[in-house]
Design an enzyme around this catalytic site. Structure first.
Site, short mmCIF file in Angstrom:
data_model
loop_
_atom_site.label_atom_id
_atom_site.label_comp_id
_atom_site.label_asym_id
_atom_site.label_seq_id
_atom_site.Cartn_x
_atom_site.Cartn_y
_atom_site.Cartn_z
N LYS A 192 0.85 -1.20 0.00
CA LYS A 192 0.00 0.00 0.00
C LYS A 192 0.88 1.25 0.00
CE LYS A 192 -1.89 2.41 3.27
NZ LYS A 192 -1.68 3.74 2.66
N GLY A 245 7.14 4.67 8.39
CA GLY A 245 6.26 5.80 8.67
C GLY A 245 6.46 6.28 10.09
N SER A 246 5.40 6.83 10.67
CA SER A 246 5.55 7.44 11.99
C SER A 246 5.58 6.39 13.10
CB SER A 246 4.39 8.41 12.23
OG SER A 246 3.18 7.70 12.27
N THR A 247 6.16 6.77 14.21
CA THR A 247 6.25 5.86 15.36
C THR A 247 4.84 5.54 15.88
OG1 THR A 247 8.45 6.65 15.89
CG2 THR A 247 7.24 5.61 17.68
N GLY A 250 3.41 2.98 13.71
CA GLY A 250 4.17 1.75 13.95
C GLY A 250 3.61 0.96 15.14
N GLU A 267 10.36 0.73 10.30
CA GLU A 267 11.34 1.80 10.08
C GLU A 267 10.57 3.08 10.39
OE1 GLU A 267 13.10 4.61 9.18
OE2 GLU A 267 12.71 4.20 7.05
N CYS A 301 13.28 10.58 7.38
CA CYS A 301 13.41 10.06 8.76
C CYS A 301 14.85 10.21 9.23
CB CYS A 301 12.95 8.63 8.82
SG CYS A 301 13.60 7.63 7.49
N GLU A 402 9.79 14.74 16.15
CA GLU A 402 10.12 14.74 14.72
C GLU A 402 9.24 15.76 14.00
OE1 GLU A 402 9.16 11.22 12.28
OE2 GLU A 402 11.19 11.41 11.48
P1 NAD Z 1 1.86 7.74 8.84
O1 NAD Z 1 2.79 6.89 9.62
O2 NAD Z 1 0.44 7.83 9.33
O3 NAD Z 1 1.78 7.24 7.31
C1 NAD Z 1 2.72 6.40 6.71
C2 NAD Z 1 1.99 5.26 6.02
O4 NAD Z 1 1.25 4.52 6.96
C3 NAD Z 1 0.97 5.71 4.95
O5 NAD Z 1 0.99 4.80 3.87
C4 NAD Z 1 -0.35 5.59 5.69
O6 NAD Z 1 -1.44 5.39 4.84
C5 NAD Z 1 -0.10 4.37 6.54
N1 NAD Z 1 -0.96 4.23 7.73
C6 NAD Z 1 -1.53 5.21 8.48
N2 NAD Z 1 -2.26 4.68 9.48
C7 NAD Z 1 -2.16 3.33 9.36
C8 NAD Z 1 -2.68 2.21 10.11
N3 NAD Z 1 -3.46 2.37 11.17
N4 NAD Z 1 -2.34 0.98 9.70
C9 NAD Z 1 -1.54 0.77 8.65
N5 NAD Z 1 -1.04 1.77 7.90
C10 NAD Z 1 -1.33 3.03 8.25
O7 NAD Z 1 2.47 9.15 8.71
P2 NAD Z 1 1.74 10.55 8.40
O8 NAD Z 1 0.55 10.75 9.28
O9 NAD Z 1 1.52 10.62 6.95
O10 NAD Z 1 2.88 11.56 8.85
C11 NAD Z 1 2.99 11.91 10.22
C12 NAD Z 1 4.42 11.95 10.65
O11 NAD Z 1 5.02 10.67 10.51
C13 NAD Z 1 5.34 12.85 9.86
O12 NAD Z 1 5.19 14.17 10.21
C14 NAD Z 1 6.67 12.29 10.20
O13 NAD Z 1 7.09 12.76 11.44
C15 NAD Z 1 6.40 10.81 10.28
N6 NAD Z 1 6.77 10.08 9.04
C16 NAD Z 1 7.93 9.39 9.06
C17 NAD Z 1 8.32 8.72 7.90
C18 NAD Z 1 9.61 7.94 7.86
O14 NAD Z 1 10.19 7.81 6.79
N7 NAD Z 1 10.06 7.39 8.95
C19 NAD Z 1 7.54 8.76 6.76
C20 NAD Z 1 6.33 9.47 6.80
C21 NAD Z 1 5.97 10.11 7.95
#
Ligand code: NAD
Length: 508
Positions: A192, A245-247, A250, A267, A301, A402
């Protein structure tokens, strides 16, 4: 031609794209609408205009993709490893043949400056698929000396159907980081992309078909995190999930994956310490520190988001660093002269600007930027000027959380001990770096920094051969290199009785 098709055509032509913009789900080798018919508008972050209505996967679409991946798994996992590798090598060649096209599409959808997409995103994507194409037939087991008369050997087997959730900051490159090793190891994938940046992953799906990937081996499902992402994490027939993505998300993934005890690889976020010592090559450090935070608008990140300066050089460093930040050319990502584009979404732009207010509330001072640019041609886009903020304490929110934007928090220190305390004083532990001419100090910090990656006299280097990942709240598991092949395989231990003399345990 309907309205949607004709407006996508206009966007395509304006962006200089030759091929069609794919905006449907990719399931079992075909582009299809979501079963619900739902779509989400993909937006150009430069001017907040629509690019395309993209199909949004729901639970039924995830089920269909998982079924297709399961059907494809026996043949794909039993194919010869070099045949799997050859498809990935062909894909790398196709990416290079379509480089300009992919670079433009990525810039259109994410806001990456074209010069970045051309020089970094696309070549790194090809490099990654090529590396894992070469890796496919190099994953070996071991033979283990055990009891006399027994042969014990291990093999590394594919796990099955793997779920992958990709963020929006490097959608093209992360598609290769996720798919390359998973496919080389013989897994099938339900991936996804982030809902706001799905276009380059869909184009990769199309190129994969051209490279010869069998139907069902790769399925790409744009969709909301809270719907499709959550269901991928929960799905009883997905054996492993890899998430970037975000912690906070995660943590949700770990909880959702508990139902069938998925293997999980995370990650997550970071708050990289970028430490400049008094003996550093100042010019190199100024330039490297700007790259560390401002490349990709700071949406990385591993961004060097905490700039830690020895107090003896802080003033001179900042004078040069602020001048450099002010000179960075903001503009339309599709203009090759642009050095910094918009942030990828309006929501995120507002979130980053919110941190400027937070910094001031906690007694910090804005040394440069901190607002949207005055240029009227950028007024509709999600732009923020390169922002430099001096914090009062390393415990302030802008030195701990972050921000994920072109926003660097400056802190000063007066001794190596203090530098280490500040650098290790966050819950994250992804990337960190230092600038010094003192070899012993460099290696001492490399050892003591609580961080998955350390850069000495450089910052933010990545390569598919080098393990990538963090400690603490930055996640666990590793992408890249041989390490990632452990993530995408499971070990089987085989015992063979060659001529073991086993006394009967139940002798009668
Ligand atoms: P997020 O973690 O919500 O999104 C990243 C991915 O996770 C997207 O594909 C999203 O659709 C998916 N996702 C969201 N909720 C989910 C769930 N419950 N189950 C499975 N997948 C899910 O990040 P965001 O809200 O777009 O951004 C918020 C913050 O996260 C940013 O400001 C940044 O600090 C951090 N971030 C970090 C990275 C990284 O590379 N480590 C990447 C994106 C965002």
């Amino acid at each position: 031609m309907n309205d949607q098709a004709s407006s996508v055509e206009d966007v395509r032509k304006k962006a200089g794209l030759r091929s069609k913009i794919q905006h449907q789900l990719f399931i079992d080798g075909k582009f299809v609408d979501a079963k619900s018919g739902e779509t989400l508008t993909s937006v150009n972050p430069h001017d907040n205009t629509a690019i395309a209505e993209v199909s949004m996967a729901g639970r039924a679409d995830v089920d269909a993709a998982v079924a297709a991946a399961h059907a494809a798994f026996p043949a794909w996992s039993h194919a010869s490893a070099s045949d799997r590798g050859r498809i990935l090598l062909r894909l790398a060649d196709l990416i290079e043949a379509n480089a300009e096209e992919l670079a433009r599409l990525e810039s259109l959808d994410t806001g990456h400056p074209l010069r970045d997409s051309r020089a970094l995103d696309v070549p790194r994507t090809a490099l990654c698929f090529r590396y894992f194409g070469g890796m496919a037939d190099k994953v070996e087991g071991t033979t283990i000396p055990v009891d006399a008369g027994f042969l014990n050997y291990t093999s590394r087997e594919a796990i099955g159907v793997v779920g992958q959730v990709v963020p929006w900051n490097f959608p093209l490159m992360f598609t290769s980081w996720k798919l390359g090793p998973a496919l080389a190891a013989g897994n099938c994938v339900v991936m996804k992309p982030a809902e706001i940046t799905p276009l380059s992953s869909l184009r990769i799906a199309e190129l994969m078909t051209e490279a010869g990937i069998p139907n069902g081996v790769v399925n790409v499902l744009p969709g909301l995190g809270s719907v499709a992402g959550q269901y991928i994490a929960e799905h009883p027939h997905i054996a492993k999930i890899s998430f970037t993505g975000s912690t906070a998300t995660g943590r949700r993934i770990v909880q959702a994956s508990a139902g069938n005890l998925k293997k999980v690889q995370l990650e997550l976020g970071g708050k990289g310490a970028n430490i400049v010592f008094e003996d550093a090559n100042l010019l190199a450090a100024v330039n490297g520190s700007a790259w560390a935070i401002f490349h990709n608008q700071g949406q990385a990140c591993i961004a060097g988001s905490r700039l830690m300066l020895h107090e003896r050089i802080a003033d001179e460093f900042l004078e040069r660093f602020i001048a450099l930040a002010k000179s960075i050319r903001l503009g339309n990502p599709l203009d090759p002269a642009t050095e910094m584009g918009p942030l990828t979404s309006m929501l995120h732009r507002d979130r980053v600007l919110g941190y400027v207010a937070t910094a001031s509330e906690q007694g910090g001072s804005v040394l440069s930027g901190g607002k949207s640019p005055a240029d009227p041609s950028l007024a509709d886009g999600f732009y923020i000027e390169p922002t430099i903020v001096r914090a009062r304490s390393f415990k302030d929110r802008v030195a701990q959380e972050e921000v994920f934007g072109p926003f660097v928090t400056v802190l000063t220190f007066s001794s190596d001990e203090e530098a280490l305390q500040i650098a290790n004083g966050t819950e994250y532990g992804l990337g960190a770096g230092l600038w010094t001419r003192d070899l012993a100090r460099a290696h001492l910090f490399a050892r003591e920094l609580k961080s998955g990656m350390v850069w000495l006299n450089s910052y933010k280097r990545v390569h598919p051969a080098s393990p990538f990942g963090g400690v603490g709240q930055s996640g666990y598991g590793r992408e890249m290199g041989f390490e990632v092949m452990r993530e995408y395989t499971q070990v089987k231990s085989v015992w063979v009785n060659v001529d073991a003399k086993i006394a009967p345990w139940y002798a009668r």
